[in-house]
Structure formats: structure tokens, C-alpha cells
Design an enzyme around this catalytic site. Sequence first.
Site, PDB file in Angstrom:
ATOM      1  N   HIS A  27       0.820  -1.210   0.000  1.00 24.22           N
ATOM      2  CA  HIS A  27       0.000   0.000   0.000  1.00 24.22           C
ATOM      3  C   HIS A  27       0.857   1.265   0.000  1.00 24.22           C
ATOM      4  O   HIS A  27       1.184   1.806   1.064  1.00 24.22           O
ATOM      5  CB  HIS A  27      -0.907  -0.007   1.228  1.00 24.22           C
ATOM      6  CG  HIS A  27      -1.840  -1.171   1.264  1.00 24.22           C
ATOM      7  ND1 HIS A  27      -1.436  -2.436   1.643  1.00 24.22           N
ATOM      8  CD2 HIS A  27      -3.159  -1.274   0.943  1.00 24.22           C
ATOM      9  CE1 HIS A  27      -2.466  -3.266   1.567  1.00 24.22           C
ATOM     10  NE2 HIS A  27      -3.520  -2.590   1.148  1.00 24.22           N
ATOM     11  N   HIS A 261      -3.878   3.983  -3.310  1.00 24.48           N
ATOM     12  CA  HIS A 261      -4.011   3.366  -1.977  1.00 24.48           C
ATOM     13  C   HIS A 261      -3.273   2.030  -1.880  1.00 24.48           C
ATOM     14  O   HIS A 261      -2.440   1.852  -0.993  1.00 24.48           O
ATOM     15  CB  HIS A 261      -5.500   3.167  -1.634  1.00 24.48           C
ATOM     16  CG  HIS A 261      -5.749   2.145  -0.567  1.00 24.48           C
ATOM     17  ND1 HIS A 261      -5.804   2.471   0.767  1.00 24.48           N
ATOM     18  CD2 HIS A 261      -5.927   0.794  -0.634  1.00 24.48           C
ATOM     19  CE1 HIS A 261      -6.020   1.364   1.470  1.00 24.48           C
ATOM     20  NE2 HIS A 261      -6.092   0.337   0.654  1.00 24.48           N
ATOM     21  N   GLU A 409     -19.363  -4.613  23.283  1.00 27.74           N
ATOM     22  CA  GLU A 409     -18.663  -5.899  23.328  1.00 27.74           C
ATOM     23  C   GLU A 409     -17.365  -5.909  22.527  1.00 27.74           C
ATOM     24  O   GLU A 409     -16.347  -6.437  22.977  1.00 27.74           O
ATOM     25  CB  GLU A 409     -19.563  -7.038  22.829  1.00 27.74           C
ATOM     26  CG  GLU A 409     -20.642  -7.476  23.811  1.00 27.74           C
ATOM     27  CD  GLU A 409     -21.915  -6.658  23.701  1.00 27.74           C
ATOM     28  OE1 GLU A 409     -21.955  -5.701  22.905  1.00 27.74           O
ATOM     29  OE2 GLU A 409     -22.891  -6.990  24.410  1.00 27.74           O
ATOM     30  N   HIS A 471     -31.240 -14.663  21.479  1.00 27.10           N
ATOM     31  CA  HIS A 471     -30.408 -14.759  22.676  1.00 27.10           C
ATOM     32  C   HIS A 471     -29.900 -16.174  22.953  1.00 27.10           C
ATOM     33  O   HIS A 471     -29.199 -16.399  23.929  1.00 27.10           O
ATOM     34  CB  HIS A 471     -31.188 -14.265  23.900  1.00 27.10           C
ATOM     35  CG  HIS A 471     -31.327 -12.770  23.950  1.00 27.10           C
ATOM     36  ND1 HIS A 471     -31.828 -12.042  22.895  1.00 27.10           N
ATOM     37  CD2 HIS A 471     -31.011 -11.871  24.920  1.00 27.10           C
ATOM     38  CE1 HIS A 471     -31.818 -10.760  23.216  1.00 27.10           C
ATOM     39  NE2 HIS A 471     -31.333 -10.626  24.431  1.00 27.10           N
TER      40      HIS A 471
END
Length: 657
Positions: A27, A261, A409, A471
Site C-alpha cells: 500500500h 491506496h 462488546e 439470545h
Amino acid sequence: MNSIDTLSVNALRVVGAKIITKAKSGHPGIVLGSAPIAHTLFTRFINVNPEDDKWFDRDRFVLSAGHGSCLLYELLSLSGFGLTIDDLYNFRQKGSLTPGHPEYGHTKGVEITTGPLGQGIATSVGMAIAENYMAAKFNKTDIKVVNHYTYVLCGDGDLQEGLAQEAMSLAGHLALNKLIVLYDSNDVQLDGDVNLANTENVKGKVEAMGWNHILVTDGNDCDAIANAINEAKKSESKPTMIEIKTIIGYGAPNSGDSSVHGKPMPEEDIQTLIKNLSYPYGESTDFPTEVKEFYKKNVTERGISACNEWNHLLRTYEKKYPEEYAELMKFVYDDFEIDSVDDIPTWKVGEAESTRKEMGKILDWLSTKLPNIMGGSADLTASTMVKGADGIYGKDNPLGRNIKFGVREHAMAAITNGITLYGGMRGFCAGFFVFSDYLKPAVRLAAIMGLPSVFLFSHDTVCVGEDGPTHQPVEQLTMFRSMPNTNVIRPADAKEMTGAMLHAFKKDNTYPTVITSSRQGLPNLEETSAEGVSKGAYVAYKAAKDSKYAFVTCGSELSLCLEVAKKLKADGINVDVISMPSIYLFEKQSDEYKKSILKDSQKRMAVEMGSSLGWYKYASYVKGIDTFGKSMPISKIFDEYGFTVDEIYNEFKENLM
Ligand SMILES: Cc1ncc(C[n+]2csc(CCOP(=O)(O)OP(=O)(O)O)c2C)c(N)n1
Ligand SMILES: [Mg+2]
């Protein structure tokens, strides 16, 4: 900007472009665009010592934009970390010290494996928490033995990730003032301009999260970048983002365009680059001598001298504060071990409790024995039972070891890795097992890096019940068990949970541990053993000397299988029961041990309330759950999925005999 800065920055650019072109992969955009940022940071600020690369009080540098690896390797090479020019030109080749993205533990000086965008920033928040905790614990008004910064270089992509925003929001809340993020703000990303996907007010956003925002409008101005870093270092209560406007692929014919890039530059473009930069050493593949000397003096020697000064300071600290010194050394050398389990919580045989409650109690006990463990839950302590010791960590209580992660999380798991990566400390975190989906990429990085982070989960099966399919985990066990270098332990009862927790927090683990626990109460069984867990699997019930059959199971299904085996025994059918809480640890055992547990002569049935996929390696017939869950009280779940003594008994007879 003085001439040596210009020469160095252009050398990083031209040599970097040549390395990438030789590799035919890499890159160039970020290397050309952010070379001045990296150069300024390394030659004027970063304190690292290549002769003692784990020096405790070094500044931590996180290249969150891992696709800029070539630039990092150039800096490490110039700074004396042992990368030769040949290593640099072996970029991305098989077995090289310069792999595609930076790899922790592989290349000296690389502090963290990066590549998945956003992870670096989030993990750096964990490093900054560890630094802040250690500073609060050990610094004295006259001697600051923990006194360094955590620097991050990130790009637009890093900041688009939700993970980064979760972590930054928490970092602002926690007032981590020694965290400094250098944002390579070039308005371009892989597929085109950033404004195709983002038009938000970055300054407004980060300030709203409790950060300082400093803008540097000319990313080629090393002095302006240095001034901004100096300003950021003065911050007393906020982390700082320095947004530096750069031009991707600066100097290349297609600079400012996304095409620069990630494509190696053709040879003629490199010649144009050399011309555009008026770089005087375009013929050479190596760095100019002046640049090498400049780095030697301004990174290597400055770093060595800073480290020497610190060692000197440490000697004074040792004399003045011998007790604290001794404790500090234990942290520095990660020298905490459980020497006695005399007062560990225990449960009587037959006593029923959920393994999540047992997990919480054992963790609380571990926290009293291991002052270096720190972590918490994602707003679920009431359910997971997992919390750190010494109160809630925060600006008013930096010695708290309980981190309130909030419902974040993914950042939680990355921060946990950052705490572990920092050195001397060990991070843990917890949530509902089904929401491990939200944090899996960070566990994967822990596994790749060989970090002993500990991930604790409750509510490990459809026995979650009423909350329903969203769940109720089904496939998550298989997901984690299929992840290389990841120890998944699913204990059956209190004894196995004890074995699991002691194993997870052992000193020298080179892998993360995932422990799952039940929502519902489970009896502490006669047949289980804490020690058996460290072997991964063991025979919990032997029906006869040469039983023809065996159940392979774990977790809440162990007690069921034991009952079924006893019922079958009454019918004169001998079925052993193998408890296999950790497939990972079992696979590490000798062939002899494995054969003694999984006998060639036996036919086996595996039983687990989860995806059946992984169990066919150990059994010819599997009773699992390969559909999503259903909302209902737990009392109905067992019938619904056929996890009852009668049903398993019948299925065994129908399918194995
Ligand atoms: C999580 C993740 N998604 C996608 C990628 C692939 N990727 C690597 S760099 C990049 C573009 C990032 O843009 P930016 O941070 O602005 O980098 P720049 O183009 O400016 O170098 C993408 C999509 C990745 N490495 N990680
Ligand atoms: Mg960009």
C-alpha cells in the site's frame, strides 16, 4: 521543516515505494502520505530502546492502519530494531520478517498485530488503561516510574469502524489523557473519496466523546505536527486526536486518488515520484547515510538514553520504596502465580448452582490472588457474575480493577487484549455467549498474537429460554472451537469450572481462553475432576472394563449423559461417559493419552446442546441442535429439543446398537 526532515521523509517515501513495487504488493498511498507524521513521531517523541525492546516504560506505538506496514518496517529498520535493508526488500515474502501486515511476536518492535481496521485504536485504549492503572499504583510524587504515552496512527477506515467509536467513547469517559491518536486524514480510502460514505463532523464527533481535537492543516509540516503532539501531551484529562490533513500517495502521479491506496507503483511512476520530490538519491535502494545517522541519534540513542535514565530512576525508587519496587518487578516480569488453592471456593457433591455463578465466585477469588488481572462485563455483571476487584475503574478510582465496558462488546474484547499486550497485566471480559458474535474479531487477534486474554461467557445454550432465538447460542461453540490457537472450555459443574478458571489464568499461556457457563443450576457431580480439565477430556464414568460404547459430552449435558449411561447399565449395556470440556487441550495431549480416552474399539455418541458439526471428529452419531432456538421457559426446552434422559436413551439404542 529543516532539510534533514525533508530528506528523511522523502527517503521513507522513495524507499517505501521501491520496496512495495519489488514485492508487487502493498500500500504505497499511506507510506507516501503519512511519512512526515511517522517521521516526526519517531525522531522527536517516541521513547523506545531497540537494545531492550520490552523496556517497561517505553512509549507504545500502535499502527492501527496496518496496511501501512511498510512504513513501520522502515522506521524500525532505521531505529535499530534489526531489520536489514534485505529484510525490507523481502517485504511480504514467505518467511520474511516483514509480512504483509505487522505481526506481534514476529518482528522486533512491533507492539501489536494490526490489519483489521479499528482494532488498533480499540486495543490502544486497553494499553492506555493499563498505563493509567500502573501509574496510579506505582508513581510517587517525587518519582514517576510509569510515565509514557500510547500513540496511534490511524486512517479514515479505522475511524469508520464501530469498534473504534465504541472504544473512543469509553476512552473519553475514562479521561485517558496519555492516549494520542494521530489521524492520517487524507479524505480518500480504498474505493474512492471518503465523502462517498462519510460526511460527518470529525471534530464535533470526537469532542462530543470527551476528546481534544487538534487540527494540523499541512501534513507535510513536521514542525506543525510536533507542535500538535506537544500540545496533546499537555492534556490532563482527555485523550487527544490530532487530525492531520495529508495527501494520499503524496508525490506520485496519481496522488490524492484512491488508485494509489493499494497498488504498487510502476517503475516510471517511481521515477516521477523521485523528480516530484526532488529527491537526490533516487538511484539508491537504501536510505542515505545522513538519514541513517539522524535516526541513530534521534531515535536509537535518544531512546537508549531515556531508558538508561529510567533505570537510574528505578534504582532510586528501589532504595526509597523497596516494597513498591518489589511489587512493580512482579508486574514487569509477569511474576504472579497461584501457589495455593487452599481457600478457593468449593462446592459439595450434589450441590447445584449455575456455572456462571461459580465462575464469578472463582474469579473474585482469583482477583485476590492475582493483583494484575483487570476486566469486567459489557453491562451484564448481574447476568455473567463477572466483575473485576477493587471497585469500578475510572478517573476517580484509577486503582479499580472492575471495568464497566458498557454495551460495547467489540471494544471490550479489544481493550482486554490491550491490557494483556501492555505487559505484566492480564485482561478478562464477559458477556452473553450469543453476543460473542459481536466481539469475535478481537478474540481472533488474541489467538493470532498468542495473547492469554480470558473471555468469559454465560448463558451458553438454548437453555437461555424465554429470550428466544436472538439470545440462544447454537453455532458459537463451533465457531470458537474452529478458531486456531483458541482454548474453548465448557465446564460441566463447579469442579470443572474451577479447573477451567485456574487453567485460563495460568501464567504462561500462549493462547486466549474462552470459558462458557450455564444460566441454569447444575449439580456438582461425583464423577468430575478439576484436574481432568487441563487434559481437555477424561473418562468421567467407566461402565465396564471394556465398554463397547461411550458418550462424549460436556457442559450441562454431562449430568444427563451420566444418567443415561446408568440407565443403560441397568439394561446390561456398558456405555462410558467421556467429559470433554476442552477439545483444544485434548488435541494437545499425546497420542497415547488420546487413544486411552477415545478407544478404537468403542462406538461413540456425542451430546451437546449446540451445533453438531464439530463433534463428528469424535463420534459416529451426534445429538446436537442445528436450528435456531425458540422462546419458551427453560422447563420446556429439554423436551422441545429432546435433551432428556429418555430421548437420549432411545436415540442411543436406535443409532448405535
Ligand atoms: C475491518 C477491515 N475491513 C476492510 C479492510 C480492507 N482495507 C484495508 S485499507 C482499507 C481502506 C482504508 O482507508 P483509509 O484508512 O482511509 O486508508 P488510506 O486509503 O487512506 O490509506 C480497506 C477497506 C481491512 N483491512 N479491515
Ligand atoms: Mg484515508
